[in-house]
Design a protein around this motif. Structure first.
Motif, PDB file in Angstrom:
ATOM      1  N   LEU A  99       0.835  -1.202   0.000  1.00 30.95           N
ATOM      2  CA  LEU A  99       0.000   0.000   0.000  1.00 30.95           C
ATOM      3  C   LEU A  99       0.868   1.249   0.000  1.00 30.95           C
ATOM      4  N   VAL A 100       0.412   2.271  -0.699  1.00 29.93           N
ATOM      5  CA  VAL A 100       1.050   3.587  -0.675  1.00 29.93           C
ATOM      6  C   VAL A 100      -0.033   4.643  -0.525  1.00 29.93           C
ATOM      7  N   ALA A 101       0.221   5.621   0.341  1.00 29.79           N
ATOM      8  CA  ALA A 101      -0.644   6.806   0.461  1.00 29.79           C
ATOM      9  C   ALA A 101       0.234   8.030   0.226  1.00 29.79           C
ATOM     10  N   GLY A 125       2.596  15.215  -4.138  1.00 29.40           N
ATOM     11  CA  GLY A 125       3.181  13.887  -4.318  1.00 29.40           C
ATOM     12  C   GLY A 125       3.964  13.362  -3.141  1.00 29.40           C
ATOM     13  N   GLU A 126       3.979  14.091  -2.017  1.00 32.17           N
ATOM     14  CA  GLU A 126       4.744  13.616  -0.861  1.00 32.17           C
ATOM     15  C   GLU A 126       4.103  12.342  -0.289  1.00 32.17           C
ATOM     16  N   ALA A 164      -1.184   5.074  -6.987  1.00 34.47           N
ATOM     17  CA  ALA A 164      -1.564   6.182  -6.104  1.00 34.47           C
ATOM     18  C   ALA A 164      -1.293   7.502  -6.803  1.00 34.47           C
ATOM     19  N   SER A 165      -0.159   7.591  -7.507  1.00 37.61           N
ATOM     20  CA  SER A 165       0.172   8.800  -8.256  1.00 37.61           C
ATOM     21  C   SER A 165      -0.804   9.022  -9.404  1.00 37.61           C
ATOM     22  N   VAL A 166      -1.166   7.954 -10.120  1.00 34.89           N
ATOM     23  CA  VAL A 166      -2.151   8.065 -11.208  1.00 34.89           C
ATOM     24  C   VAL A 166      -3.464   8.628 -10.676  1.00 34.89           C
ATOM     25  N   THR A 167      -3.895   8.128  -9.524  1.00 32.90           N
ATOM     26  CA  THR A 167      -5.148   8.599  -8.931  1.00 32.90           C
ATOM     27  C   THR A 167      -5.047  10.063  -8.539  1.00 32.90           C
ATOM     28  N   ARG A 202      -9.463  10.822  -1.123  1.00 34.98           N
ATOM     29  CA  ARG A 202     -10.356  11.595  -0.268  1.00 34.98           C
ATOM     30  C   ARG A 202      -9.584  12.819   0.197  1.00 34.98           C
ATOM     31  N   GLY A 203     -10.210  13.976   0.060  1.00 31.92           N
ATOM     32  CA  GLY A 203      -9.541  15.200   0.472  1.00 31.92           C
ATOM     33  C   GLY A 203      -8.234  15.367  -0.265  1.00 31.92           C
ATOM     34  N   GLY A 204      -7.148  15.485   0.474  1.00 34.57           N
ATOM     35  CA  GLY A 204      -5.843  15.726  -0.128  1.00 34.57           C
ATOM     36  C   GLY A 204      -4.971  14.511  -0.257  1.00 34.57           C
ATOM     37  N   VAL A 205      -5.545  13.299  -0.138  1.00 32.64           N
ATOM     38  CA  VAL A 205      -4.724  12.071  -0.148  1.00 32.64           C
ATOM     39  C   VAL A 205      -5.245  11.068  -1.179  1.00 32.64           C
ATOM     40  N   ALA A 206      -4.296  10.421  -1.877  1.00 33.77           N
ATOM     41  CA  ALA A 206      -4.617   9.311  -2.775  1.00 33.77           C
ATOM     42  C   ALA A 206      -3.944   8.050  -2.240  1.00 33.77           C
ATOM     43  N   VAL A 207      -4.643   6.923  -2.385  1.00 31.09           N
ATOM     44  CA  VAL A 207      -4.176   5.647  -1.833  1.00 31.09           C
ATOM     45  C   VAL A 207      -4.290   4.573  -2.907  1.00 31.09           C
TER      46      VAL A 207
END
Length: 547
Positions: free
Chosen positions: A273-275, A281-282, A429-432, A512-517
Motif C-alpha cells: 500500500l502507498v498513500a 506527491g509527498e 496512487a500517483s495516477v489517482t 479523499r480530500g488531499g490524499v490518494a491511496v
C-alpha cells in the motif's frame, strides 16, 4: 562491520508443496496470464505466433520461467530433462543468494539447427535488503521421444557462468540504519513500523540507489573458494558522513494505520500500500506484507488490472473519443484474437460509458480500442501521468511500463490494465492523484529529490469527468466497500490475472480530500473484497487527510 556470506550451488534443498489455487473469474479480469515480471503462465500464451519454431517449445519455456518466478520450483523442475537436479539447483540458487520473487522475461524463440530451440530471457533477481541483480541467459529446449518439449537441463541456463567448477556467493556488509523521522520530526522506528525496516537501510546511503546495507555477489571456484569475479555490487559506494536523522515525508499516523490495515486483512498474502498527498506527491505511508524483504509498494511490477481504466478513460476523454453518457454496450464476451469476458459473465446492455467504468466492464473498454492509436495509451500515461519516465523518489522504485502493443490481442488487454502494462501501488496512487487534481507531481519520500519528469496538465473538463466517475464507483459501483466513510471518497477497483493456477490479484485505488491511496493484495481474488477492506480501515483510522 560484520561480513556474512551465503553460498549457492548444487545443494540439497527441501522443496515446498506445489500450490494449486482455484482460478477465479472476477471483475476487471481477462483470461490472460502475466506473471509479475513478464513471464507467461503455462498453457495460455495469448500472444503466440504461428511462424518460426514449434510453438509448443516456446510455451514450455514460458511455463518454466513462470513456475520459477512464482516459486513453484518442483513444477519448474518437472519441465526439464533432469527434474531432481533442477529442483536442487533452483532451490539453492534462490535460497542461497536470498533472492525473492524473481522477474523472468522471455524473449523470442529461435531454432539453433541441432534439433533444439533456444529461448533467451532477462532475469531480474531481487536480493533481499540489497537490490536487484539483472542478467541475461538462455533456455535450451529439446523435443522428446513422445513429441513433447522439455528444457534441456544444464547449470548455465540458470546463469551463463554457473558451472560444475564455479558457483556464486553472496557477501553482505551489515550497517546500522540511520535514524529516520517523519514530516513532523517524529522518530520512526522499525519496531513500531515494521514495513519501514527494509526502507530505512535504503535511506542510509541517500538518494534512489543508496543503501545502508552493502554487499556483492561473487563468482567463486567451487574447490578453492577463490573469487573469480564480482557479478554485482549493491549499496552506496560511500556511507553517509552526516550521521544525523534522515527526514522523510512520511506521517507516523498514516504509516501506523497503513500497517495495521494490512496486518488485519492481508491474511498471509503478499500485499502492499502507498498513500501520498495529491497536491505535491509527498508520500505519507509505505506498507508491505510481509513487512520484511521485497518492497512491493515501490518496486513491485504488477499488472494493474482495471485500476488502469483511469488512464484508459483519460486517453479516450482527451480526444473526445467517448463521453460519460455515450452508450457503450457491455456484452458478456468479446473476442479479439481470444475471448475476453466480465465478472461472472456479467453484461449490461445499453450501458453508458459511466456505468461501464463504475461496473468495471472489460468488454466495453476493449470495444473502444480502435479509437486509440496503438501507442496512444502509453503516450498518455507518460505525458500526463509521468508513467514510464524516470522518477527520483528518494528510494529505489519501479516507475511503470506501457509498451506499444505487439498485436490486437495485446492492445485489447492493455485497455484493461493487462498484457504488458506494469505498475505498482506507488504508480497507481500517483495516477489517482493526477486524475483528480489534473497535475502530475513526482512522488517523493525525502526532501530535495531531483525531478527530471516532463508532463502536461489534464484539461479541467477531463478531471471533472474522472472525479465524477470515481465518485460514482463508490456510490453505485464496485467500490461500495468505501461508501460508509465520511467525505467525498472516489475509487476504482481492479483485478489482474496472474496465471492459470493462481488466484487473481486484487486492487483498489481511492482518494479523499488531499490524499490518494493504492493497495494491491496478491491472490486477493477481487479488488473490492481484498484491497477494499484495507483501504477502508486506513481511511477510517486517519480522518485528517493532510490537506
Amino acid at each position: 562491520m560484520d561480513t556474512h556470506t551465503h553460498h549457492t550451488g548444487v545443494t540439497t534443498g527441501t522443496p515446498g508443496p506445489r500450490r494449486r489455487a482455484l482460478r477465479a473469474v472476477v471483475a476487471g479480469a481477462v483470461v490472460l496470464a502475466a506473471v509479475a515480471g513478464g513471464a507467461y503462465a503455462a498453457g495460455l500464451g495469448p500472444f503466440e505466433r504461428d511462424t518460426g519454431p514449434d510453438p509448443a517449445a516456446g510455451r514450455q519455456a514460458r511455463a518454466f520461467l513462470a513456475d520459477w518466478a512464482a516459486g513453484r520450483v518442483p513444477a519448474a523442475a518437472d519441465r526439464t530433462t533432469s527434474p531432481g537436479t533442477a529442483r536442487r539447483v533452483l532451490d539453492s540458487f534462490t535460497t542461497g543468494l536470498d533472492i525473492s520473487e524473481p522477474k523472468l522475461t522471455p524473449g523470442t524463440a529461435t531454432e539453433t539447427g541441432d534439433g533444439t530451440v533456444t529461448v533467451p530471457f532477462t532475469a531480474r533477481m531481487p536480493v533481499t535488503g540489497l537490490g536487484t541483480w539483472t542478467y541475461s541467459s538462455k533456455l535450451p529446449l529439446r523435443e522428446q521421444g513422445d513429441g513433447t518439449w522439455k528444457v534441456d537441463w544444464r547449470l548455465s541456463l540458470v546463469h551463463p557462468r554457473l558451472s560444475e567448477t564455479e558457483k556464486f556467493r553472496l557477501e553482505r556488509e551489515e550497517t546500522e540504519p540511520p535514524e529516520v523521522t517523519d514530516r513532523d520530526g517524529t522518530t520512526l522506528s522499525a519496531a513500531d513500523h515494521p514495513s519501514l525496516a527494509p526502507l530505512m537501510t535504503r535511506l542510509a546511503g541517500g538518494g534512489d540507489t543508496g543503501t545502508g546495507a552493502r554487499g556483492a555477489i561473487r563468482l567463486i571456484d567451487r574447490a578453492t573458494g577463490k573469487v573469480e569475479r564480482t557479478e554485482a555490487s549493491f549499496g552506496a559506494k560511500t556511507v553517509r558522513a552526516d550521521k544525523g536523522p534522515v527526514a522523510t515525508t512520511l506521517d507516523a499516523d498514516w504509516q501506523s494505520a497503513a500497517e495495521r490495515a494490512l496486518a488485519a486483512h492481508a491474511h498471509g498474502r503478499n500485499a502492499a500500500l502507498v498513500a501520498l498527498r495529491v497536491d505535491d506527491g509527498e508520500i505519507l505511508a509505505v506498507a508491505n506484507s510481509p513487512a520484511s524483504g521485497f518492497n512491493r509498494a515501490l518496486s513491485g511490477t504488477y499488472a494493474p488490472g482495471s485500476t488502469w481504466k483511469i488512464v484508459t478513460s483519460s486517453a479516450l476523454l482527451l480526444k473526445d473519443a467517448v463521453a460519460p453518457d455515450d452508450v457503450v454496450d457491455c456484452p458478456k464476451y468479446l473476442t479479439v484474437g481470444k475471448r475476453f469476458q466480465n465478472v461472472e459473465l456479467s453484461e449490461h446492455p445499453g450501458a453508458t460509458f459511466r456505468k461501464d467504468f463504475t461496473e468495471s466492464c472489460n468488454t466495453a473498454f476493449i470495444s473502444l480500442r480502435d479509437r486509440l492509436d496503438d501507442g496512444e495509451l502509453g503516450e498518455v500515461a507518460r505525458r500526463y501521468f509521468g508513467v514510464g519516465q524516470e522518477w527520483h523518489v528518494g528510494a529505489p522504485t519501479f516507475d511503470g511500463s506501457v509498451p506499444v502493443p505487439k498485436d490486437e490481442t495485446e492492445k485489447a488487454a492493455s485497455m484493461i490494465g493487462q498484457g504488458r502494462v506494469q505498475a505498482n501501488p506507488l504508480i497507481m496512487a500517483s495516477v489517482t492523484a493526477t486524475a483528480v487534481s489534473g497535475t502530475f507531481h513526482q512522488p517523493s519520500l525525502t526532501a530535495g529529490t531531483e525531478d527530471t519528469t516532463e508532463t502536461t496538465p489534464l484539461p479541467e473538463d477531463v478531471v471533472t469527468q474522472l472525479r465524477a466517475m470515481l465518485r460514482a464507483t463508490v456510490t453505485d459501483g464496485t467500490a461500495k466497500v468505501l461508501a460508509g466513510l465520511p467525505g467525498d471518497v472516489g475509487a476504482k477497483t481492479g483485478t489482474a490475472e496472474v496465471s492459470d493456477d493462481q488466484d487473481n490479484n486484487g486492487w483498489l485505488v481511492a482518494h479523499r480530500g488531499g490524499v490518494a491511496v493504492a493497495c494491491v493484495v496478491e491472490e486477493g481474488v477481487t479488488g473490492g473484497g481484498s484491497a477494499g477492506p484495507v483501504v477502508h480501515d486506513l481511511l477510517a483510522a486517519v480522518p485528517d487527510d493532510s490537506e
